[in-house]
Design an enzyme around this catalytic site. Structure first.
Site, PDB file in Angstrom:
ATOM      1  CB  SER A  75      -5.304  -8.422  -0.953  1.00 43.08           C
ATOM      2  OG  SER A  75      -5.987  -7.488  -0.129  1.00 43.08           O
TER       3      SER A  75
ATOM      4  CE1 TYR B 106      -0.822  -8.162   2.161  1.00 39.32           C
ATOM      5  CE2 TYR B 106      -2.628  -6.591   2.078  1.00 39.32           C
ATOM      6  CZ  TYR B 106      -2.176  -7.896   2.039  1.00 39.32           C
ATOM      7  OH  TYR B 106      -3.060  -8.930   1.852  1.00 39.32           O
TER       8      TYR B 106
END
Length: 251
Positions: free
Chosen positions: A137, A150
């Site tokens: 990501s 995360y």
């Protein structure tokens, strides 16, 4: 003979689109996920058991992963491409308000599950001079409020990808980290606990990346000549860019 890919987290979003794109280009695919009914439906959609094979297990469960891989029929066992897509985000609040159980779930899924299945398939990938594609990501490089664990898991995925490249030097195995930005998928509904209104607000007017965009990127990486390695790709929609650093002021 068709090449074989295994796509983790194939029941929705990026994983499903990646499987669809690869099969359209002549690959056969192994699909993993926890939801058997979705896996079975996707197998049927992709052309049946000659083109796709389902493995239903939780990526966090090492023994289940080992057992599932042993069950692969011979025609699906020679894996050329591992797409580590399975992952999730839970919550988006500040660290001091977060649920520790949600943090553990993200770590167990995004890190432990990913490294486990990678390790279990490494000998096959080395023998096949294959390719590992890890879905990270932009959060692996760019922090944001509420990203906390995360983002940390995706930073691990990015660094693990680079470490694999180093360790596999001379083995002919390619490794790529794909790092998407704002993307529209079921991922966000999971993160918000199924809050459709929050989902709609996030994407309204933003023209976010779609699962098909990531699938196209994975296919491009996998279709390059064997001597070409893409270390990492950071992808954002045109609408997404950077803002000034936040500054807290007293008084």
């Amino acid at each position: 003979m068709s090449k074989i890919a295994i796509v983790t987290g194939a029941t929705s979003g990026f994983g499903k689109a990646i499987a669809q794109r690869l099969v359209a280009e002549g690959w056969n695919v192994v699909l993993t996920g926890r939801r058997k009914e979705r896996l079975d439906a996707l197998v049927a959609e992709l052309g049946g058991p000659d083109r796709a094979f389902p493995l239903c297990f939780d990526i966090r469960d090492e023994q289940a992963a080992r057992s599932a891989l042993v069950e692969l029929p011979e025609r699906f066992a020679a894996i050329d491409l591992l797409v580590n897509n399975a992952g999730l985000a839970l919550g988006n609040g500040p660290a001091q308000d977060c649920d520790l159980a949600q943090w553990r779930t993200m770590i167990d899924t995004n890190i432990t599950g990913l490294v486990t299945i990678t390790r279990l398939l490494l000998e096959t990938l080395i023998a096949r001079r294959g390719l590992v594609v890890n879905l990270a990501s932009i959060a692996s490089s760019w922090p944001y409020p509420g990203g906390n664990v995360y983002a940390g898991t995706k930073a691990f995925v990015r660094q693990f990808s680079l470490g694999l490249r180093s360790d596999l030097s001379g083995k002919g195995v390619r490794v790529t980290s794909i790092e998407p930005g704002l993307s529209e998928s079921e991922f966000t509904l999971v993160r918000t606990g199924g809050d459709q209104a929050a989902y709609d607000r996030l994407y309204a007017g933003a023209h976010p990346l779609q699962p098909e965009d990531i699938a196209e990127t994975v296919h491009w990486v996998a279709s390059l000549p064997a001597h070409v390695n893409i270390n990492s790709i950071e992808i954002m929609p045109v609408s997404q860019s950077w803002a000034p650093f936040q500054i807290y002021r007293e008084g």
